[in-house]
Design a protein around this motif. Sequence first.
Motif, PDB file in Angstrom:
ATOM      1  N   GLY A   1     -22.984   1.586   9.566  1.00  0.00           N
ATOM      2  CA  GLY A   1     -23.119   2.505   8.452  1.00  0.00           C
ATOM      3  C   GLY A   1     -21.965   3.485   8.340  1.00  0.00           C
ATOM      4  N   GLY A   2     -21.093   3.510   9.360  1.00  0.00           N
ATOM      5  CA  GLY A   2     -19.919   4.374   9.328  1.00  0.00           C
ATOM      6  C   GLY A   2     -18.887   3.853   8.333  1.00  0.00           C
ATOM      7  N   ARG A   3     -17.990   4.731   7.905  1.00  0.00           N
ATOM      8  CA  ARG A   3     -17.057   4.375   6.837  1.00  0.00           C
ATOM      9  C   ARG A   3     -15.585   4.580   7.204  1.00  0.00           C
ATOM     10  NH1 ARG A   3     -19.566   6.247   0.937  1.00  0.00           N
ATOM     11  NH2 ARG A   3     -21.070   4.515   0.830  1.00  0.00           N
ATOM     12  N   VAL A   4     -14.738   3.761   6.576  1.00  0.00           N
ATOM     13  CA  VAL A   4     -13.299   3.983   6.550  1.00  0.00           C
ATOM     14  C   VAL A   4     -12.975   4.422   5.124  1.00  0.00           C
ATOM     15  CG1 VAL A   4     -11.003   3.001   6.903  1.00  0.00           C
ATOM     16  CG2 VAL A   4     -12.949   2.130   8.224  1.00  0.00           C
ATOM     17  N   LEU A   5     -12.353   5.598   4.984  1.00  0.00           N
ATOM     18  CA  LEU A   5     -12.039   6.135   3.657  1.00  0.00           C
ATOM     19  C   LEU A   5     -10.521   6.264   3.534  1.00  0.00           C
ATOM     20  CD1 LEU A   5     -14.630   8.014   4.992  1.00  0.00           C
ATOM     21  CD2 LEU A   5     -14.928   8.296   2.542  1.00  0.00           C
ATOM     22  N   ILE A   6      -9.973   5.600   2.509  1.00  0.00           N
ATOM     23  CA  ILE A   6      -8.520   5.467   2.379  1.00  0.00           C
ATOM     24  C   ILE A   6      -8.060   5.962   1.012  1.00  0.00           C
ATOM     25  CG2 ILE A   6      -6.610   3.791   2.271  1.00  0.00           C
ATOM     26  CD1 ILE A   6      -8.454   1.928   4.023  1.00  0.00           C
ATOM     27  N   SER A   7      -6.968   6.721   0.991  1.00  0.00           N
ATOM     28  CA  SER A   7      -6.217   6.954  -0.243  1.00  0.00           C
ATOM     29  C   SER A   7      -4.795   6.517   0.047  1.00  0.00           C
ATOM     30  CB  SER A   7      -6.255   8.418  -0.663  1.00  0.00           C
ATOM     31  OG  SER A   7      -5.520   8.592  -1.874  1.00  0.00           O
ATOM     32  N   ASP A   8      -4.274   5.591  -0.758  1.00  0.00           N
ATOM     33  CA  ASP A   8      -2.970   4.989  -0.472  1.00  0.00           C
ATOM     34  C   ASP A   8      -2.296   4.604  -1.788  1.00  0.00           C
ATOM     35  OD1 ASP A   8      -1.942   4.606   2.232  1.00  0.00           O
ATOM     36  OD2 ASP A   8      -1.515   2.545   1.638  1.00  0.00           O
ATOM     37  N   PRO A   9      -0.998   4.319  -1.764  1.00  0.00           N
ATOM     38  CA  PRO A   9      -0.320   3.889  -2.993  1.00  0.00           C
ATOM     39  C   PRO A   9      -0.955   2.650  -3.619  1.00  0.00           C
ATOM     40  CG  PRO A   9       1.292   4.486  -1.345  1.00  0.00           C
ATOM     41  CD  PRO A   9      -0.046   4.518  -0.657  1.00  0.00           C
ATOM     42  N   TYR A  10      -0.914   2.602  -4.954  1.00  0.00           N
ATOM     43  CA  TYR A  10      -1.362   1.437  -5.718  1.00  0.00           C
ATOM     44  C   TYR A  10      -0.186   0.958  -6.565  1.00  0.00           C
ATOM     45  CZ  TYR A  10      -3.543  -1.229  -9.500  1.00  0.00           C
ATOM     46  OH  TYR A  10      -3.850  -2.198 -10.427  1.00  0.00           O
ATOM     47  N   ILE A  11       0.000  -0.348  -6.589  1.00  0.00           N
ATOM     48  CA  ILE A  11       1.122  -0.928  -7.322  1.00  0.00           C
ATOM     49  C   ILE A  11       0.642  -1.443  -8.678  1.00  0.00           C
ATOM     50  CG2 ILE A  11       3.057  -2.537  -7.233  1.00  0.00           C
ATOM     51  CD1 ILE A  11       2.961  -0.395  -4.997  1.00  0.00           C
ATOM     52  N   SER A  12       0.995  -0.712  -9.730  1.00  0.00           N
ATOM     53  CA  SER A  12       0.666  -1.105 -11.100  1.00  0.00           C
ATOM     54  C   SER A  12       1.961  -1.409 -11.844  1.00  0.00           C
ATOM     55  CB  SER A  12      -0.080   0.035 -11.803  1.00  0.00           C
ATOM     56  OG  SER A  12       0.777   1.168 -11.947  1.00  0.00           O
ATOM     57  N   TYR A  13       1.829  -1.796 -13.114  1.00  0.00           N
ATOM     58  CA  TYR A  13       3.035  -2.041 -13.917  1.00  0.00           C
ATOM     59  C   TYR A  13       3.879  -0.775 -14.034  1.00  0.00           C
ATOM     60  CZ  TYR A  13       1.052  -6.533 -15.363  1.00  0.00           C
ATOM     61  OH  TYR A  13       0.537  -7.804 -15.370  1.00  0.00           O
ATOM     62  N   LEU A  14       3.204   0.379 -14.158  1.00  0.00           N
ATOM     63  CA  LEU A  14       3.938   1.628 -14.296  1.00  0.00           C
ATOM     64  C   LEU A  14       4.524   2.101 -12.970  1.00  0.00           C
ATOM     65  CD1 LEU A  14       4.779   4.107 -16.010  1.00  0.00           C
ATOM     66  CD2 LEU A  14       2.589   5.150 -15.373  1.00  0.00           C
ATOM     67  N   SER A  15       3.727   1.994 -11.894  1.00  0.00           N
ATOM     68  CA  SER A  15       4.172   2.571 -10.619  1.00  0.00           C
ATOM     69  C   SER A  15       5.127   1.670  -9.834  1.00  0.00           C
ATOM     70  CB  SER A  15       2.956   2.902  -9.743  1.00  0.00           C
ATOM     71  OG  SER A  15       2.313   1.719  -9.278  1.00  0.00           O
ATOM     72  N   TYR A  16       5.120   0.362 -10.084  1.00  0.00           N
ATOM     73  CA  TYR A  16       5.964  -0.537  -9.292  1.00  0.00           C
ATOM     74  C   TYR A  16       7.445  -0.137  -9.298  1.00  0.00           C
ATOM     75  CZ  TYR A  16       8.621  -4.580  -7.779  1.00  0.00           C
ATOM     76  OH  TYR A  16       9.530  -5.393  -7.136  1.00  0.00           O
ATOM     77  N   PRO A  17       8.058   0.123 -10.462  1.00  0.00           N
ATOM     78  CA  PRO A  17       9.483   0.500 -10.431  1.00  0.00           C
ATOM     79  C   PRO A  17       9.739   1.765  -9.615  1.00  0.00           C
ATOM     80  CG  PRO A  17       8.799  -0.050 -12.658  1.00  0.00           C
ATOM     81  CD  PRO A  17       7.549   0.047 -11.840  1.00  0.00           C
TER      82      PRO A  17
END
Length: 268
Positions: free
Chosen positions: A139-155
């Motif tokens: 029931g324990g959790r891993v909580l992540i905030s990390d970069p996401y690669i989208s069309y806008l953010s990739y460049p």
Amino acid sequence: MPARIKKDHRKQKFLTAHDKMSEAWGDPEEMTGVQTEILSKKKLLLFWYRGIYQYIKNNLSGETVTLEMGSGSSLLWEHIPGLIRSNILFIKENDLVFSAFNMPFKDSSVGNIVLINVLHHLQDPVAFLKETERVLKPGGRVLISDPYISYLSYPIWHYLHPENCDVKNIGFNNTGDINPMIDANSATATNMFCVKDSSLSGHKLELVKVELHSKFLYWVAGGYNFPQFIPTCLTPVVRLAEKFFSPLDKWLASFMYVILEKSTTAHV
């Protein structure tokens, strides 16, 4: 000699965030100190991080022991009482120093493990998840905030950001010494949780949810390397733009939340 030292000290006061990061580049402990200083002074960047801290707090499991990996300059401890702060480097404000692949915790003893902009700095994130399975309570959790690669953010991630962005792989290959502040693959979380479905195959961790966020705010805040591009008073305008374009997060977002949970049927 004293006059020269005084002059150099005055010059140091007027260095930009980019200058300070450039001077500290390659020294992980010094970079952490610079990031702590920058975060305390850049109101828009701090506002952005506080949104992440609140999201993490709102999605914790009910278990009591919460561990933050790669705490560094993070202020998550202000939001979560009793938070255990850790790093692979010695940071005097942190509680523990250890590798993400060999945690000093007993089996099934930790309620939550938090990584804020840390997962993409792990050379083998799949091996890390295996270790989290061991130490997490059912029931324990891993909580992540990390970069996401989208069309806008990739460049931006690929061409403008100093860290590596390899959209074909999870983690990164490095046979030499690893600098935990520089060596990375910004595409790791995207590849693990949005592209390749096999990352959790055979694991006791279940994917609870993935949420995309932050199309503009982090970038106009200047991150750690550049000055804030707009006055803080315009923050409501940027927030309104974030909300207005939220249906297009898949194509425009730059970051993502990932929440994993250890199966309650896993053996203790």
